[in-house]
Design an enzyme around this catalytic site. Structure first.
Site, PDB file in Angstrom:
ATOM      1  N   HIS A 117      -7.577  -5.039  -3.162  1.00 30.95           N
ATOM      2  CA  HIS A 117      -8.399  -6.119  -2.832  1.00 30.95           C
ATOM      3  C   HIS A 117      -7.703  -7.401  -3.113  1.00 30.95           C
ATOM      4  CE1 HIS A 117      -8.488  -6.681  -7.261  1.00 30.95           C
ATOM      5  NE2 HIS A 117      -8.397  -5.565  -7.674  1.00 30.95           N
ATOM      6  N   ASP A 176      -9.282 -10.961  -4.022  1.00 24.12           N
ATOM      7  CA  ASP A 176      -9.171 -11.211  -5.103  1.00 24.12           C
ATOM      8  C   ASP A 176      -9.320 -10.849  -6.435  1.00 24.12           C
ATOM      9  OD1 ASP A 176     -11.144  -9.174  -4.618  1.00 24.12           O
ATOM     10  OD2 ASP A 176     -12.489  -9.538  -7.008  1.00 24.12           O
ATOM     11  N   GLU A 222     -14.104  -7.351  -5.522  1.00 27.46           N
ATOM     12  CA  GLU A 222     -13.580  -6.340  -6.150  1.00 27.46           C
ATOM     13  C   GLU A 222     -14.277  -6.694  -7.735  1.00 27.46           C
ATOM     14  OE1 GLU A 222     -11.614  -3.081  -8.372  1.00 27.46           O
ATOM     15  OE2 GLU A 222     -11.500  -4.545  -8.071  1.00 27.46           O
ATOM     16  N   GLU A 223     -13.910  -7.327  -7.907  1.00 25.78           N
ATOM     17  CA  GLU A 223     -13.481  -7.468  -9.711  1.00 25.78           C
ATOM     18  C   GLU A 223     -15.370  -7.480 -10.485  1.00 25.78           C
ATOM     19  OE1 GLU A 223     -11.562  -7.086 -11.458  1.00 25.78           O
ATOM     20  OE2 GLU A 223      -9.442  -7.256 -10.303  1.00 25.78           O
ATOM     21  N   ASP A 232      -4.432  -0.148  -6.669  1.00 25.25           N
ATOM     22  CA  ASP A 232      -5.483  -0.961  -7.664  1.00 25.25           C
ATOM     23  C   ASP A 232      -4.767   0.418  -9.065  1.00 25.25           C
ATOM     24  OD1 ASP A 232      -6.529  -2.669  -8.673  1.00 25.25           O
ATOM     25  OD2 ASP A 232      -8.031  -1.917  -7.781  1.00 25.25           O
TER      26      ASP A 232
END
Length: 479
Positions: free
Chosen positions: A75, A77, A144-145, A168
């Site tokens: 991801h 972000d 994602e976060e 990740d």
């Protein structure tokens, strides 16, 4: 460039480039455009989805035409958290980089290695003209976060891969094969206000010095949550007749809250300081091993015009006291694995309401729903409303996996030791992607990172090199 002498050079070149681009969750336009420009420069097909996800496709190299297409995923972000006294604007300023021995660190901010390193490895692989591999589909998601919105809004028709390697994870030598599901659960408490009674002074009380950390990965380490400490301190102050004018704590729901502030009204500074000092001594003893630097300070501030009514203050205190924090159940089949947890990560006054945002996680769907119901019941008791802003599925362990078996054969050739297979109590996009794309053969890997989601975040240089080589060797073996 600060990372120009590091190896693998291409990986760190792209990682440093990413640190120059603002990419807080929800603000990924610039980095998404950067990825599209990269694809155009490399002559690769790319898709920029309406939600800003980017998919870049690279054909199979000769001899791999019949191999399964592999999705490489991360991801774009990052969690943007800084030291309390750091003057830094994540929207306009590049991430400060420091090389310290084997570690890349920052100066008072999060690093963004979670998950910039996945993007950097993917770009290096796409740019590598000598690498041998099946057809690749690099998927870089947004937000994602804050709820995995990129995975949620992904158009499955844009991907055809049947094998997925997620990058990740944050510990080298471990292949993650299962993860928790969860959601962001918000409680909103209506507040009542009244004029400040005469004869009172205002004081700003600050709880600081906590380690914080990832609300999934580090939830089982016994660290303190400043929002929970704030609830206890406010309760002690209220019992002595001290009024509460304002309260706030935490920065992100998926980070363990490390700072909280409150404005209280009392007849004298001595009254507030005595309670604060006593409470500091108490919690310092409780968290001596995990949070040895807890500090509680009280300073005079300007007197506000209004304060919470006593009834509203008590409801706010009750809501925060009752909200669960930390592990709620432990796995019965995997020793030491947190099975379900909750983190009341953010407390904010927004107009005439108090908003408490919780990060709920569980690897068992029914337990996740049980935690939602528990939070709903707590909210009902104090007259708060609730809403589920995001919900993502767990990723269940697959008894058979070719990519997992292949990685177990390949990793010892690169690192000289066996690959461990583990589950993780954190949300990975694998659950969503498996649900959206159908049956996928999935695994998650990554290099060593420490203290992610905190200003102490750091990335191992040597581990990054090994994991990148491991990724390339795995793809080479996947015929």
């Amino acid at each position: 460039m600060k990372l120009s002498n590091l190896q693998p050079a291409d990986v760190f070149y792209y990682f440093e480039a990413l640190t120059q681009i603002p990419r807080e969750s929800g603000k990924e336009r610039a980095v998404s455009d950067f990825l599209m420009a990269f694809a155009k420069e490399q002559g690769l097909d790319a898709i920029q989805e309406p939600c800003m996800n980017v998919i870049i496709k690279k054909p199979a190299t000769p001899g791999y035409e019949n191999a399964p297409t592999v999705i490489i995923q991360g991801h774009m972000d990052m969690v943007c958290v800084k030291e309390d006294d750091k003057d830094f604007d994540f929207d306009t300023m590049p991430i400060p980089l420091v090389v310290d021995g084997d570690w890349i660190k920052t100066e008072g901010t999060t690093l963004g290695a979670d998950n910039g390193i996945a993007v950097a490895m993917s770009l290096a692989l796409l740019a590598d003209k000598k690498a041998q591999h099946p057809a690749l589909e690099v998927l870089v998601t947004v937000e994602e976060e804050t709820g995995m919105d990129g995975a949620l809004y992904l158009n499955p028709e844009n991907l055809s891969g049947t094998v997925l390697i997620n990058i990740d994870s944050d510990h080298e030598g471990i292949a993650t094969v299962s993860c928790a599901g969860g959601g962001r659960y918000v409680m909103e408490l209506p507040l009542g206000f009244e004029a400040v009674p005469q004869g009172l002074q205002a004081f700003k009380v600050v709880i600081s010095g906590l380690k914080g950390g990832h609300s999934g990965v580090e939830i089982g380490e016994g660290r303190a949550n400043s929002n929970k400490l704030m609830a206890r301190l406010l309760d002690s102050l209220a019992q002595e007749g001290i009024r509460i004018a304002a309260l706030m704590g935490g920065e992100k729901d998926n980070a363990i809250s490390k700072r909280a502030e409150m404005v209280v009204l009392a007849e004298s500074a001595e009254q507030v300081e005595a309670i604060a000092q006593k409470f500091e001594k108490t919690v310092a003893g409780e968290f001596l091993a995990t949070d040895p630097d807890i500090s509680i300070s009280a300073q005079p501030v300007a007197l506000p015009e209004i304060t919470l009514t006593k009834e509203s203050a008590q409801k706010a205190i009750s809501l925060l006291l009752l909200a669960p924090f930390g592990p709620q159940t432990m796995s019965g089949s995997i020793p030491g694995l947190v099975e379900s947890s909750n983190n009341p990560g953010v407390v904010r006054q927004e107009g005439d309401k108090l908003v408490v945002t919780n990060a709920v996680r569980s690897s068992v769907g029914s337990l996740k729903l049980g935690l939602y119901r528990q939070l709903q019941t707590i909210a009902d008791l104090v007259g708060a409303t609730t809403k589920l802003q995001s919900d993502y599925p767990e990723w269940q362990y697959a008894p058979k996996s070719r990519i997992r078996d292949l990685m177990m054969e390949t990793y010892p050739l690169v690192a000289g030791k066996d690959l461990k297979i583990e589950a993780i109590h954190a949300g990975l996009e694998c659950g969503f992607l498996g649900e959206k794309l159908g049956e996928l053969d999935m695994v998650s890997i990554g290099p060593d990172m420490m203290d992610i989601h905190t200003p102490k975040e750091r990335l191992s240089i040597s581990s990054t090199g090994r994991v990148y080589q491991f990724l390339k060797e795995t793809l080479k073996a996947l015929k």
